[in-house]
Design a protein around this motif. Sequence first.
Motif, PDB file in Angstrom:
ATOM      1  N   TRP A  16      53.598  48.525  47.572  1.00 38.92           N
ATOM      2  CA  TRP A  16      53.278  49.098  46.338  1.00 38.92           C
ATOM      3  C   TRP A  16      51.937  48.589  45.724  1.00 38.92           C
ATOM      4  O   TRP A  16      51.402  49.167  45.061  1.00 38.92           O
ATOM      5  CB  TRP A  16      54.505  48.643  45.467  1.00 38.92           C
ATOM      6  CG  TRP A  16      55.621  49.738  45.412  1.00 38.92           C
ATOM      7  CD1 TRP A  16      55.418  50.913  46.224  1.00 38.92           C
ATOM      8  CD2 TRP A  16      57.015  49.863  45.131  1.00 38.92           C
ATOM      9  NE1 TRP A  16      56.676  51.598  46.206  1.00 38.92           N
ATOM     10  CE2 TRP A  16      57.700  50.952  45.548  1.00 38.92           C
ATOM     11  CE3 TRP A  16      57.666  48.696  44.334  1.00 38.92           C
ATOM     12  CZ2 TRP A  16      58.930  50.955  45.318  1.00 38.92           C
ATOM     13  CZ3 TRP A  16      58.909  49.148  44.288  1.00 38.92           C
ATOM     14  CH2 TRP A  16      59.482  50.250  44.429  1.00 38.92           C
ATOM     15  N   GLY A  17      51.581  47.212  46.059  1.00 35.95           N
ATOM     16  CA  GLY A  17      50.270  46.927  45.585  1.00 35.95           C
ATOM     17  C   GLY A  17      49.241  47.488  46.071  1.00 35.95           C
ATOM     18  O   GLY A  17      48.143  48.058  45.575  1.00 35.95           O
ATOM     19  N   GLY A  18      49.458  47.834  47.537  1.00 36.73           N
ATOM     20  CA  GLY A  18      48.425  48.579  48.241  1.00 36.73           C
ATOM     21  C   GLY A  18      48.470  50.296  47.867  1.00 36.73           C
ATOM     22  O   GLY A  18      47.495  50.704  48.167  1.00 36.73           O
ATOM     23  N   SER A  19      49.346  50.380  47.199  1.00 40.51           N
ATOM     24  CA  SER A  19      49.121  52.132  46.809  1.00 40.51           C
ATOM     25  C   SER A  19      48.033  52.287  45.727  1.00 40.51           C
ATOM     26  O   SER A  19      47.601  53.343  45.975  1.00 40.51           O
ATOM     27  CB  SER A  19      50.552  52.515  46.250  1.00 40.51           C
ATOM     28  OG  SER A  19      50.782  51.883  44.924  1.00 40.51           O
ATOM     29  N   PHE A  20      47.691  51.361  45.223  1.00 44.20           N
ATOM     30  CA  PHE A  20      46.435  51.474  44.129  1.00 44.20           C
ATOM     31  C   PHE A  20      45.262  51.578  44.916  1.00 44.20           C
ATOM     32  O   PHE A  20      44.378  52.299  44.689  1.00 44.20           O
ATOM     33  CB  PHE A  20      46.692  50.603  43.124  1.00 44.20           C
ATOM     34  CG  PHE A  20      47.938  50.684  42.198  1.00 44.20           C
ATOM     35  CD1 PHE A  20      48.130  51.733  41.351  1.00 44.20           C
ATOM     36  CD2 PHE A  20      48.759  49.501  42.567  1.00 44.20           C
ATOM     37  CE1 PHE A  20      49.519  51.788  40.618  1.00 44.20           C
ATOM     38  CE2 PHE A  20      50.075  49.971  41.820  1.00 44.20           C
ATOM     39  CZ  PHE A  20      50.241  50.836  40.887  1.00 44.20           C
ATOM     40  N   LEU A  21      45.081  50.630  46.132  1.00 45.07           N
ATOM     41  CA  LEU A  21      44.205  50.502  46.810  1.00 45.07           C
ATOM     42  C   LEU A  21      43.918  51.763  47.571  1.00 45.07           C
ATOM     43  O   LEU A  21      42.861  52.470  47.738  1.00 45.07           O
ATOM     44  CB  LEU A  21      44.238  49.606  47.760  1.00 45.07           C
ATOM     45  CG  LEU A  21      43.217  49.444  49.128  1.00 45.07           C
ATOM     46  CD1 LEU A  21      42.061  49.295  48.740  1.00 45.07           C
ATOM     47  CD2 LEU A  21      43.831  48.541  50.163  1.00 45.07           C
ATOM     48  N   GLY A 255      48.216  44.059  44.242  1.00 50.02           N
ATOM     49  CA  GLY A 255      47.092  45.025  43.636  1.00 50.02           C
ATOM     50  C   GLY A 255      45.667  44.317  43.424  1.00 50.02           C
ATOM     51  O   GLY A 255      44.894  44.906  43.864  1.00 50.02           O
ATOM     52  N   THR A 256      45.900  43.250  42.664  1.00 43.62           N
ATOM     53  CA  THR A 256      44.511  42.501  42.476  1.00 43.62           C
ATOM     54  C   THR A 256      43.813  41.999  43.800  1.00 43.62           C
ATOM     55  O   THR A 256      42.510  41.949  44.095  1.00 43.62           O
ATOM     56  CB  THR A 256      44.625  41.303  41.459  1.00 43.62           C
ATOM     57  OG1 THR A 256      45.396  41.943  40.280  1.00 43.62           O
ATOM     58  CG2 THR A 256      43.240  40.647  41.292  1.00 43.62           C
ATOM     59  N   LEU A 257      44.597  41.283  44.745  1.00 47.67           N
ATOM     60  CA  LEU A 257      44.201  40.795  45.758  1.00 47.67           C
ATOM     61  C   LEU A 257      43.740  41.850  46.850  1.00 47.67           C
ATOM     62  O   LEU A 257      42.515  41.760  47.589  1.00 47.67           O
ATOM     63  CB  LEU A 257      45.588  39.994  46.798  1.00 47.67           C
ATOM     64  CG  LEU A 257      44.973  39.537  47.995  1.00 47.67           C
ATOM     65  CD1 LEU A 257      44.112  38.395  47.654  1.00 47.67           C
ATOM     66  CD2 LEU A 257      46.415  38.973  48.669  1.00 47.67           C
ATOM     67  N   TRP A 258      44.278  43.164  47.025  1.00 45.77           N
ATOM     68  CA  TRP A 258      43.867  43.971  47.862  1.00 45.77           C
ATOM     69  C   TRP A 258      42.582  44.624  47.253  1.00 45.77           C
ATOM     70  O   TRP A 258      41.678  44.976  47.942  1.00 45.77           O
ATOM     71  CB  TRP A 258      44.722  45.146  48.248  1.00 45.77           C
ATOM     72  CG  TRP A 258      46.187  44.682  48.616  1.00 45.77           C
ATOM     73  CD1 TRP A 258      47.297  45.302  48.676  1.00 45.77           C
ATOM     74  CD2 TRP A 258      46.694  43.592  49.718  1.00 45.77           C
ATOM     75  NE1 TRP A 258      48.386  44.633  49.044  1.00 45.77           N
ATOM     76  CE2 TRP A 258      47.781  43.779  49.904  1.00 45.77           C
ATOM     77  CE3 TRP A 258      45.935  42.886  50.319  1.00 45.77           C
ATOM     78  CZ2 TRP A 258      48.594  42.892  50.653  1.00 45.77           C
ATOM     79  CZ3 TRP A 258      46.289  41.947  51.251  1.00 45.77           C
ATOM     80  CH2 TRP A 258      47.758  42.085  51.318  1.00 45.77           C
ATOM     81  N   GLY A 259      42.544  44.947  46.213  1.00 43.84           N
ATOM     82  CA  GLY A 259      41.306  45.403  45.570  1.00 43.84           C
ATOM     83  C   GLY A 259      40.044  44.244  45.646  1.00 43.84           C
ATOM     84  O   GLY A 259      39.049  44.776  45.826  1.00 43.84           O
ATOM     85  N   TYR A 260      40.420  43.150  45.422  1.00 45.65           N
ATOM     86  CA  TYR A 260      39.238  42.141  45.726  1.00 45.65           C
ATOM     87  C   TYR A 260      38.849  41.952  47.002  1.00 45.65           C
ATOM     88  O   TYR A 260      37.699  42.110  47.478  1.00 45.65           O
ATOM     89  CB  TYR A 260      39.787  40.812  45.266  1.00 45.65           C
ATOM     90  CG  TYR A 260      38.820  39.603  45.504  1.00 45.65           C
ATOM     91  CD1 TYR A 260      37.927  39.416  44.578  1.00 45.65           C
ATOM     92  CD2 TYR A 260      39.179  38.933  46.806  1.00 45.65           C
ATOM     93  CE1 TYR A 260      36.869  38.468  45.126  1.00 45.65           C
ATOM     94  CE2 TYR A 260      38.148  37.828  46.893  1.00 45.65           C
ATOM     95  CZ  TYR A 260      37.077  37.608  46.159  1.00 45.65           C
ATOM     96  OH  TYR A 260      36.247  36.575  46.298  1.00 45.65           O
ATOM     97  N   LEU A 261      39.864  42.006  48.151  1.00 43.48           N
ATOM     98  CA  LEU A 261      39.554  41.833  49.581  1.00 43.48           C
ATOM     99  C   LEU A 261      39.014  43.286  50.237  1.00 43.48           C
ATOM    100  O   LEU A 261      37.823  43.139  50.746  1.00 43.48           O
ATOM    101  CB  LEU A 261      40.769  41.478  50.466  1.00 43.48           C
ATOM    102  CG  LEU A 261      41.465  40.126  49.957  1.00 43.48           C
ATOM    103  CD1 LEU A 261      42.704  40.043  50.885  1.00 43.48           C
ATOM    104  CD2 LEU A 261      40.360  38.950  50.432  1.00 43.48           C
ATOM    105  N   PHE A 262      39.395  44.377  49.843  1.00 38.81           N
ATOM    106  CA  PHE A 262      39.054  45.393  50.492  1.00 38.81           C
ATOM    107  C   PHE A 262      37.963  46.383  49.637  1.00 38.81           C
ATOM    108  O   PHE A 262      37.183  47.081  50.395  1.00 38.81           O
ATOM    109  CB  PHE A 262      39.972  46.401  50.986  1.00 38.81           C
ATOM    110  CG  PHE A 262      41.045  45.546  51.856  1.00 38.81           C
ATOM    111  CD1 PHE A 262      40.675  45.371  53.160  1.00 38.81           C
ATOM    112  CD2 PHE A 262      42.196  45.075  51.580  1.00 38.81           C
ATOM    113  CE1 PHE A 262      41.432  44.819  54.136  1.00 38.81           C
ATOM    114  CE2 PHE A 262      43.137  44.321  52.374  1.00 38.81           C
ATOM    115  CZ  PHE A 262      42.609  44.300  53.808  1.00 38.81           C
TER     116      PHE A 262
END
Length: 302
Positions: A16-21, A255-262
Amino acid sequence: MSAASLFRLLSLAAIWGGSFLFMRLSVPALGPVWLIILRVLLAGLFLTGVGLVLRKALQIKGFYKYFLILGLFNSAVPFLLFAFAAQTLSASLLSILNSMAPLFGVLISSLWTRSLPTVKTMIGMVLGLGGVAVLVGLDAAHLNAQSLIAIGAGMTAALCYAIASVYARQAKRTPDPLSNAHGGMWASVLLIAPFMPFFAPQAAQLATVTPVMVAAVLALGIVCSGIAYMIYFKLVADIGAAQALTVTFLVPVFGTLWGYLFLHEGVGWSTLIGGALILYGTALVVNFSPSVLLKRRQATLE
């Protein structure tokens, strides 16, 4: 909580955090309406396939109105609002706004039952709204009309999730878990499809579609909507709704982690402080306490 349930909980939060990415990656080329119609259509097709494999028919008789209302508030409107906001806001901010759904849910429940919220609940609400103020006020990038409208859209999406949750709890009859997810997705398809001709992407936009965007759309529909719902309902069945609620507090982390990494999105103090206030306020509102859950778990084992 067993190791298997803990793995499912972390997987669900990561998905679900990845959905925003995935929305951030794909919405520029497709626009909110076409992206979300693809999301719910793919989810509906996937869940249809699951139903065929499990030999479970969609429990639809007598639930037409239920599915339309649930599809409207649990997927169609909030998905569209988050996709619209994803054109402006970071994945981390979107996931933090999403975490306000339980806060709104308690407020709506109080209004529905005409009961006054407790002092603790009111403090939590103030902290949650204060967190939004910090997110906006301490980041100059958000002090413009476009960002403020997008933040409002994200908060309204969280409100829609809360309405759907309260409606589902108050309904006299509800279908089985698979039908709940399945029927809601197909209802969303019916609700969004009429708007497709008016919001068709321009040829120049479609020309920017890349394999990464296609993969993001597929992941958004199949993984973040279809598979995620199956994991969630399995968690509710195994550990109960209260413990499954902990996913709300983990989604912004991922969500924060995926946005930062990718996406190489910066994480400033406003995001950290505002996000912490929103999550703590939500925890107060829903009376969430890790220690209480642990004690309940130990008591069950004894």
